[in-house]
Design a protein around this motif. Structure first.
Motif, PDB file in Angstrom:
ATOM      1  N   UNK A  15       0.839  -1.205   0.000  1.00  0.00           N
ATOM      2  CA  UNK A  15       0.000   0.000   0.000  1.00  0.00           C
ATOM      3  C   UNK A  15       0.872   1.252   0.000  1.00  0.00           C
ATOM      4  N   UNK A  16       1.917   1.268   0.841  1.00  0.00           N
ATOM      5  CA  UNK A  16       2.805   2.422   0.917  1.00  0.00           C
ATOM      6  C   UNK A  16       3.588   2.619  -0.375  1.00  0.00           C
ATOM      7  N   UNK A  17       4.005   1.530  -1.006  1.00  0.00           N
ATOM      8  CA  UNK A  17       4.728   1.638  -2.277  1.00  0.00           C
ATOM      9  C   UNK A  17       3.823   2.212  -3.361  1.00  0.00           C
ATOM     10  N   UNK A  18       2.562   1.785  -3.391  1.00  0.00           N
ATOM     11  CA  UNK A  18       1.604   2.304  -4.377  1.00  0.00           C
ATOM     12  C   UNK A  18       1.350   3.793  -4.137  1.00  0.00           C
ATOM     13  N   UNK A  19       1.222   4.187  -2.871  1.00  0.00           N
ATOM     14  CA  UNK A  19       1.049   5.603  -2.533  1.00  0.00           C
ATOM     15  C   UNK A  19       2.258   6.408  -3.004  1.00  0.00           C
ATOM     16  N   UNK A  32       5.622  19.968  -7.351  1.00  0.00           N
ATOM     17  CA  UNK A  32       6.838  19.170  -7.201  1.00  0.00           C
ATOM     18  C   UNK A  32       7.140  18.790  -5.754  1.00  0.00           C
ATOM     19  N   UNK A  33       6.708  19.629  -4.809  1.00  0.00           N
ATOM     20  CA  UNK A  33       6.996  19.357  -3.401  1.00  0.00           C
ATOM     21  C   UNK A  33       6.379  18.072  -2.884  1.00  0.00           C
ATOM     22  N   UNK A  34       5.359  17.560  -3.568  1.00  0.00           N
ATOM     23  CA  UNK A  34       4.728  16.327  -3.122  1.00  0.00           C
ATOM     24  C   UNK A  34       5.616  15.107  -3.331  1.00  0.00           C
ATOM     25  N   UNK A  35       6.778  15.311  -3.962  1.00  0.00           N
ATOM     26  CA  UNK A  35       7.726  14.213  -4.090  1.00  0.00           C
ATOM     27  C   UNK A  35       8.403  13.903  -2.761  1.00  0.00           C
ATOM     28  N   UNK A  36       8.516  14.882  -1.873  1.00  0.00           N
ATOM     29  CA  UNK A  36       9.286  14.713  -0.651  1.00  0.00           C
ATOM     30  C   UNK A  36       8.804  13.579   0.243  1.00  0.00           C
ATOM     31  N   UNK A  37       7.497  13.359   0.430  1.00  0.00           N
ATOM     32  CA  UNK A  37       7.082  12.228   1.269  1.00  0.00           C
ATOM     33  C   UNK A  37       7.514  10.875   0.715  1.00  0.00           C
ATOM     34  N   UNK A  38       7.772  10.817  -0.595  1.00  0.00           N
ATOM     35  CA  UNK A  38       8.168   9.546  -1.214  1.00  0.00           C
ATOM     36  C   UNK A  38       9.475   9.032  -0.612  1.00  0.00           C
ATOM     37  N   UNK A  39      10.392   9.946  -0.302  1.00  0.00           N
ATOM     38  CA  UNK A  39      11.716   9.553   0.187  1.00  0.00           C
ATOM     39  C   UNK A  39      11.631   8.766   1.489  1.00  0.00           C
ATOM     40  N   UNK A  40      10.970   9.298   2.546  1.00  0.00           N
ATOM     41  CA  UNK A  40      10.862   8.506   3.778  1.00  0.00           C
ATOM     42  C   UNK A  40       9.981   7.272   3.635  1.00  0.00           C
ATOM     43  N   UNK A  41       8.945   7.343   2.789  1.00  0.00           N
ATOM     44  CA  UNK A  41       8.066   6.181   2.604  1.00  0.00           C
ATOM     45  C   UNK A  41       8.844   4.992   2.051  1.00  0.00           C
ATOM     46  N   UNK A  42       9.570   5.212   0.960  1.00  0.00           N
ATOM     47  CA  UNK A  42      10.314   4.117   0.323  1.00  0.00           C
ATOM     48  C   UNK A  42      11.475   3.668   1.205  1.00  0.00           C
ATOM     49  N   UNK A  43      12.111   4.619   1.889  1.00  0.00           N
ATOM     50  CA  UNK A  43      13.216   4.263   2.776  1.00  0.00           C
ATOM     51  C   UNK A  43      12.741   3.383   3.920  1.00  0.00           C
ATOM     52  N   UNK A 210       5.453  -2.560 -12.416  1.00  0.00           N
ATOM     53  CA  UNK A 210       4.188  -2.826 -11.733  1.00  0.00           C
ATOM     54  C   UNK A 210       3.533  -1.541 -11.238  1.00  0.00           C
ATOM     55  N   UNK A 211       4.335  -0.507 -10.982  1.00  0.00           N
ATOM     56  CA  UNK A 211       3.826   0.748 -10.424  1.00  0.00           C
ATOM     57  C   UNK A 211       3.443   1.779 -11.493  1.00  0.00           C
ATOM     58  N   UNK A 212       3.651   1.468 -12.776  1.00  0.00           N
ATOM     59  CA  UNK A 212       3.321   2.418 -13.844  1.00  0.00           C
ATOM     60  C   UNK A 212       1.872   2.901 -13.774  1.00  0.00           C
ATOM     61  N   UNK A 213       0.874   2.020 -13.552  1.00  0.00           N
ATOM     62  CA  UNK A 213      -0.510   2.518 -13.461  1.00  0.00           C
ATOM     63  C   UNK A 213      -0.701   3.546 -12.350  1.00  0.00           C
ATOM     64  N   UNK A 214      -0.084   3.320 -11.183  1.00  0.00           N
ATOM     65  CA  UNK A 214      -0.220   4.275 -10.071  1.00  0.00           C
ATOM     66  C   UNK A 214       0.448   5.601 -10.420  1.00  0.00           C
ATOM     67  N   UNK A 215       1.624   5.544 -11.074  1.00  0.00           N
ATOM     68  CA  UNK A 215       2.309   6.771 -11.498  1.00  0.00           C
ATOM     69  C   UNK A 215       1.449   7.523 -12.516  1.00  0.00           C
ATOM     70  N   UNK A 216       0.852   6.789 -13.460  1.00  0.00           N
ATOM     71  CA  UNK A 216       0.031   7.400 -14.504  1.00  0.00           C
ATOM     72  C   UNK A 216      -1.186   8.101 -13.918  1.00  0.00           C
TER      73      UNK A 216
END
Length: 251
Positions: A15-19, A32-43, A210-216
């Protein structure tokens, strides 16, 4: 189900990876700032340095969507001024990332973002009275810092945003220039991470696919929302998200 077992992730981790993938797409065509939460989520799911090898392919897919929407709006003169120094910053990032721990370089990035935020707020207060530096040192500093923070933390978006707002970029020019700049930078990072950090594998690329649909979906929503935001709101959102990014990196 067999594909999911390859990555040995729990349902909540998926779920977190899809988010995270959704936020990558949204940030590339929206704010662009919405990219920042991705860093701690994936880490948190994959660990520090390994997470950079997971995020980078996702970013490149997001960049491709951004180019689809904004490729015609790039101002190449500003990209060309920064790129040579950005490549220097990338090399410094590769070297630094091999010797310091996650906490140390995240602290450095947070300090860099905070300094840029202070400059950005000062610029907003000065308004038309603010004079953008014209010296080569300005482009060298912003380029090297963008490359360095992109390499070790995928956190160059805030710094590059400060540069573009300092140059008084309007919304479409901002998005187009950002799209091309980070597409070039992220492609350059691939061989560096493959040969020096060894953290991009076919397994990672499978996860990206696998994550292309979520990115799209994120990219489509970002492109719709950004059209409803005026120039003043756009600048305020960039400042707010930059501040949030700095705080998150310090936590």
């Amino acid at each position: 189900m067999g594909f999911m077992h390859v990555f040995d992730l729990s349902m909540w981790q998926w779920v977190w990876v899809i988010i995270a993938a959704f936020l990558v797409g949204f940030s590339k065509t929206g704010i662009s700032g919405f990219l920042m939460p991705v860093i701690p989520i994936v880490a948190s799911v994959f660990g520090g340095k390994e997470s950079t090898g997971i995020i980078l392919p996702l970013l490149i897919v997001g960049d491709a969507f951004a180019l689809y929407y904004y490729q015609r709006h790039a101002e190449w003169s500003n990209i060309k001024r920064l790129l040579p120094w950005t490549f220097v910053g990338l090399i410094l990032g590769v070297i630094t990332g091999s010797y310091v721990n996650d906490k140390q370089f995240k602290m450095f990035i947070a300090i860099s973002v905070i300094l840029c935020l202070i400059i950005l707020i000062y610029m907003e207060k000065k308004g038309e009275n603010f004079k953008v530096p014209k010296g080569a040192w300005f482009y060298a500093g912003m380029g090297a810092l963008s490359g360095f923070t992109s390499m070790i933390g995928n956190a160059a978006g805030s710094i590059f945003s400060v540069y573009l707002l300092a140059m008084d970029f309007k919304k479409n020019g901002f998005m187009g220039t950002t799209a091309w700049f980070f597409f070039i930078v992220n492609l350059t990072k691939v061989p560096l991470q493959v040969f020096f950090w060894h953290n991009i594998s076919f397994k990672n690329l499978g996860l990206t696919l696998a994550m292309v649909p979520a990115i799209a979906i994120g990219a489509l929503l970002g492109a719709v929302i950004i059209k409803r935001v005026n120039e003043k709101q756009f600048r305020v959102l960039i400042i707010v998200m930059t501040a949030a990014a700095a705080v998150r990196l310090l936590i």
